[in-house]
Design a protein around this motif. Structure first.
Motif, PDB file in Angstrom:
ATOM      1  N   THR A 159       0.886  -1.521  -0.338  1.00 32.40           N
ATOM      2  CA  THR A 159      -0.282  -0.136   0.671  1.00 32.40           C
ATOM      3  C   THR A 159       0.924   0.790  -0.133  1.00 32.40           C
ATOM      4  O   THR A 159       0.339   2.238  -0.768  1.00 32.40           O
ATOM      5  N   ALA A 160       1.733   1.368   0.564  1.00 33.42           N
ATOM      6  CA  ALA A 160       2.445   2.006   0.806  1.00 33.42           C
ATOM      7  C   ALA A 160       4.027   2.656  -0.650  1.00 33.42           C
ATOM      8  O   ALA A 160       4.154   1.462  -1.354  1.00 33.42           O
ATOM      9  N   ASP A 161       4.642   3.886  -0.638  1.00 30.26           N
ATOM     10  CA  ASP A 161       5.249   3.958  -1.699  1.00 30.26           C
ATOM     11  C   ASP A 161       6.163   3.621  -0.885  1.00 30.26           C
ATOM     12  O   ASP A 161       7.574   3.242  -1.560  1.00 30.26           O
ATOM     13  N   THR A 162       6.651   3.753   0.080  1.00 32.48           N
ATOM     14  CA  THR A 162       7.594   3.874   1.701  1.00 32.48           C
ATOM     15  C   THR A 162       7.763   2.985   2.302  1.00 32.48           C
ATOM     16  O   THR A 162       6.668   3.368   3.638  1.00 32.48           O
ATOM     17  N   THR A 163       8.061   2.242   2.522  1.00 38.17           N
ATOM     18  CA  THR A 163       7.857   1.218   3.598  1.00 38.17           C
ATOM     19  C   THR A 163       8.886   1.134   5.008  1.00 38.17           C
ATOM     20  O   THR A 163      10.181   0.531   4.789  1.00 38.17           O
ATOM     21  N   VAL A 164       8.702   1.570   6.058  1.00 37.37           N
ATOM     22  CA  VAL A 164       9.721   1.613   7.281  1.00 37.37           C
ATOM     23  C   VAL A 164       9.041   0.396   8.134  1.00 37.37           C
ATOM     24  O   VAL A 164       8.423   0.338   8.831  1.00 37.37           O
ATOM     25  N   THR A 216      12.829  -7.838  -3.888  1.00 41.98           N
ATOM     26  CA  THR A 216      13.208  -7.649  -5.030  1.00 41.98           C
ATOM     27  C   THR A 216      13.093  -6.240  -5.917  1.00 41.98           C
ATOM     28  O   THR A 216      14.278  -6.295  -6.886  1.00 41.98           O
ATOM     29  N   ASP A 217      13.161  -5.640  -5.481  1.00 40.02           N
ATOM     30  CA  ASP A 217      13.507  -3.661  -5.744  1.00 40.02           C
ATOM     31  C   ASP A 217      15.187  -3.540  -5.820  1.00 40.02           C
ATOM     32  O   ASP A 217      15.632  -3.277  -4.699  1.00 40.02           O
ATOM     33  N   ASP A 218      16.108  -4.836  -5.680  1.00 37.66           N
ATOM     34  CA  ASP A 218      17.477  -4.921  -5.594  1.00 37.66           C
ATOM     35  C   ASP A 218      18.434  -3.165  -6.301  1.00 37.66           C
ATOM     36  O   ASP A 218      19.345  -3.129  -5.489  1.00 37.66           O
ATOM     37  N   ALA A 219      17.785  -2.841  -6.369  1.00 32.05           N
ATOM     38  CA  ALA A 219      18.616  -1.688  -7.022  1.00 32.05           C
ATOM     39  C   ALA A 219      18.890  -0.343  -5.917  1.00 32.05           C
ATOM     40  O   ALA A 219      19.597   0.292  -5.900  1.00 32.05           O
ATOM     41  N   TRP A 220      17.984  -0.776  -4.761  1.00 30.36           N
ATOM     42  CA  TRP A 220      17.170   0.180  -3.905  1.00 30.36           C
ATOM     43  C   TRP A 220      18.131  -0.243  -2.630  1.00 30.36           C
ATOM     44  O   TRP A 220      17.942  -1.722  -2.162  1.00 30.36           O
ATOM     45  N   ASP A 221      19.222  -0.291  -2.494  1.00 33.02           N
ATOM     46  CA  ASP A 221      20.313  -0.944  -0.742  1.00 33.02           C
ATOM     47  C   ASP A 221      19.549  -0.080   0.257  1.00 33.02           C
ATOM     48  O   ASP A 221      20.255   0.924   0.651  1.00 33.02           O
ATOM     49  N   PRO A 222      18.128  -0.836   1.663  1.00 27.64           N
ATOM     50  CA  PRO A 222      17.963  -0.166   1.974  1.00 27.64           C
ATOM     51  C   PRO A 222      18.404   0.303   3.099  1.00 27.64           C
ATOM     52  O   PRO A 222      19.368  -0.625   3.919  1.00 27.64           O
ATOM     53  N   PRO A 223      18.339   0.969   3.586  1.00 29.10           N
ATOM     54  CA  PRO A 223      19.041   1.068   4.910  1.00 29.10           C
ATOM     55  C   PRO A 223      19.633   0.859   6.376  1.00 29.10           C
ATOM     56  O   PRO A 223      18.144   0.933   5.966  1.00 29.10           O
ATOM     57  N   ARG A 246      11.904   8.309  -1.745  1.00 27.31           N
ATOM     58  CA  ARG A 246      11.015   8.713  -2.719  1.00 27.31           C
ATOM     59  C   ARG A 246      11.382   9.150  -4.116  1.00 27.31           C
ATOM     60  O   ARG A 246      11.103   8.511  -5.416  1.00 27.31           O
ATOM     61  N   ALA A 247      13.013   9.947  -4.279  1.00 31.48           N
ATOM     62  CA  ALA A 247      13.072  10.138  -5.441  1.00 31.48           C
ATOM     63  C   ALA A 247      14.227   9.149  -6.141  1.00 31.48           C
ATOM     64  O   ALA A 247      13.920   9.061  -7.438  1.00 31.48           O
ATOM     65  N   TRP A 248      14.872   8.441  -5.884  1.00 28.43           N
ATOM     66  CA  TRP A 248      14.875   7.543  -6.340  1.00 28.43           C
ATOM     67  C   TRP A 248      14.028   6.265  -6.453  1.00 28.43           C
ATOM     68  O   TRP A 248      13.812   6.360  -8.338  1.00 28.43           O
ATOM     69  N   ALA A 249      12.382   6.128  -5.967  1.00 32.05           N
ATOM     70  CA  ALA A 249      11.388   5.372  -6.934  1.00 32.05           C
ATOM     71  C   ALA A 249      10.358   6.207  -7.867  1.00 32.05           C
ATOM     72  O   ALA A 249      10.715   5.350  -8.916  1.00 32.05           O
ATOM     73  N   ARG A 250      10.992   7.487  -7.870  1.00 32.89           N
ATOM     74  CA  ARG A 250      10.237   8.054  -9.080  1.00 32.89           C
ATOM     75  C   ARG A 250      10.977   8.095 -10.755  1.00 32.89           C
ATOM     76  O   ARG A 250      10.548   7.677 -11.479  1.00 32.89           O
ATOM     77  N   GLU A 251      12.609   8.219 -10.255  1.00 35.32           N
ATOM     78  CA  GLU A 251      13.238   7.863 -11.408  1.00 35.32           C
ATOM     79  C   GLU A 251      13.721   7.064 -12.220  1.00 35.32           C
ATOM     80  O   GLU A 251      13.824   7.254 -13.117  1.00 35.32           O
ATOM     81  N   SER A 252      13.651   5.871 -10.308  1.00 30.93           N
ATOM     82  CA  SER A 252      13.672   4.311 -11.254  1.00 30.93           C
ATOM     83  C   SER A 252      13.145   3.116 -11.694  1.00 30.93           C
ATOM     84  O   SER A 252      12.412   2.284 -12.650  1.00 30.93           O
ATOM     85  N   GLY A 253      11.082   4.681 -11.481  1.00 31.24           N
ATOM     86  CA  GLY A 253      10.187   3.589 -12.848  1.00 31.24           C
ATOM     87  C   GLY A 253       9.613   2.564 -11.264  1.00 31.24           C
ATOM     88  O   GLY A 253       8.146   1.740 -11.312  1.00 31.24           O
TER      89      GLY A 253
END
Ligand code: GDP
Length: 312
Positions: A159-164, A216-223, A246-253
């Motif tokens: 549901t979220a754009d970014t999950t913490v 799945t989104d291995d291009a993002w390394d979660p901090p 958020r910026a990464w998610a936008r740019e990467s699709g």
């Protein structure tokens, strides 16, 4: 109040109208079709942040600290606290004001609890609609807070754009994390209660587990960050990283892909609810009749399902 007026007031950010629209969602009002049609063109701007974690890990405290940080940057914030285990609505966990006392009088903060009414797929059906209301009401950030039980983390991640994902020392988190599948869903991991013994150990354990997890989104390394929610320490860094994701998610699709997946789930949930309602209300007898025939082995379940689909 007529729907167009209610929608207009909600879009102006009037809290009462926003609250009223979310009640319509909870009540599965027949006005929702009109409401959603009016709201949809005005959505897509809010950053939806999911916050999840086991009970006691510090979700409420962290959400409140996050709201403080976002407000100091001048952003308007809504909080939707979801209790997947409770059939009651409106402040199911605790009174909204009690939970977020610091923000109760701030007109640019909207806080609401929501619970599933116990109907099947209740939350997956209601959450995106409530989010649409808050998005259209012009909140910059919408925090969706949910208790991490069962499948709810995975649902909230959808549901979220970014999950913490929140963890804390002294809660057997390593094992919990691996079990609940949260290693796959977090975009940001926060070790809260960093003032307590064992926080560094949790951080190390989590890091090594994340290295082994299949993401799945291995291009993002979660901090992996650390906070003390009770004092606000580390929360500014959380906000920075939220914005980065958020910026990464936008740019990467990735954002677009997530939103499409979310829309798919939502359409499915609405269609299934409509079908169930039709079988229940219009043709409940038919379903009962088919059930009896399958139970007494006069009919096989596939033929019965075909018959049910044909009549609906
Ligand atoms: P939730 O159940 O996940 O929403 O957790 P709460 O936010 O209600 O917090 C549970 C308890 O942990 C409360 O007594 C908080 O005051 C306490 N707590 C939250 N964050 C911290 C922290 O960073 N450090 C310490 N020592 N206690 C915390």
């Amino acid at each position: 109040m007529p729907v167009p007026e209610l929608v207009e007031q909600a879009r102006e950010g009037k809290a009462r109208a926003v609250a009223r629209l979310i009640s319509l969602v909870e009540d599965e009002s027949s006005d929702l079709r009109e409401v959603m049609a009016a709201l949809t063109p005005h959505t897509g701007r809010a950053h939806v942040v999911g916050v999840t974690g086991a009970p006691g890990v510090g979700k409420s405290t962290s959400t409140s600290a996050l709201v403080t940080e976002l407000r100091s940057a001048g952003r308007r914030v809504a909080v939707l606290a979801i209790d997947p285990s409770s059939p009651f609505s409106g402040g199911a966990l605790l009174g909204d004001r009690v939970r977020m006392g610091d923000h109760a009088t701030d007109p640019d903060v909207f806080i609401r609890s929501m619970a599933s009414r116990g109907h099947l797929g209740g939350l997956s059906w209601a959450t995106p609609q409530a989010l649409r209301v808050l998005d259209a009401a012009g909140f910059d950030v919408v925090v969706v807070e949910t208790v991490g039980v069962g499948q709810s983390e995975v649902e909230i991640a959808g549901t979220a754009d970014t999950t913490v994902v929140l963890l804390a020392p002294g809660m057997g988190d390593g094992i919990q994390a691996a079990k609940a599948g949260i290693l796959e869903v977090g975009d940001l991991y926060v070790i809260n209660k960093a003032d307590r013994d064992g926080a560094q150990q949790v951080k190390r354990d989590l890091r090594s587990m994340l290295r082994l997890a299949e993401r799945t989104d291995d291009a993002w390394d979660p901090p992996v960050l650390a906070t003390v929610a009770t004092t606000g320490e580390g929360v500014a860094e959380v906000v920075t990283r939220l914005d980065e994701h958020r910026a990464w998610a936008r740019e990467s699709g990735a954002l677009e892909r997530r939103r499409e997946r979310r829309a798919r789930d939502e359409i499915e949930a609405i269609a299934l609810t409509a079908m169930r309602r039709r079988w229940g209300a219009v043709d409940g007898d038919r379903l009962d009749d088919l059930a009896r025939r399958v139970a007494s082995r006069g009919l096989d379940p596939y033929a019965a399902a075909d018959a049910l689909m044909e009549t609906s």
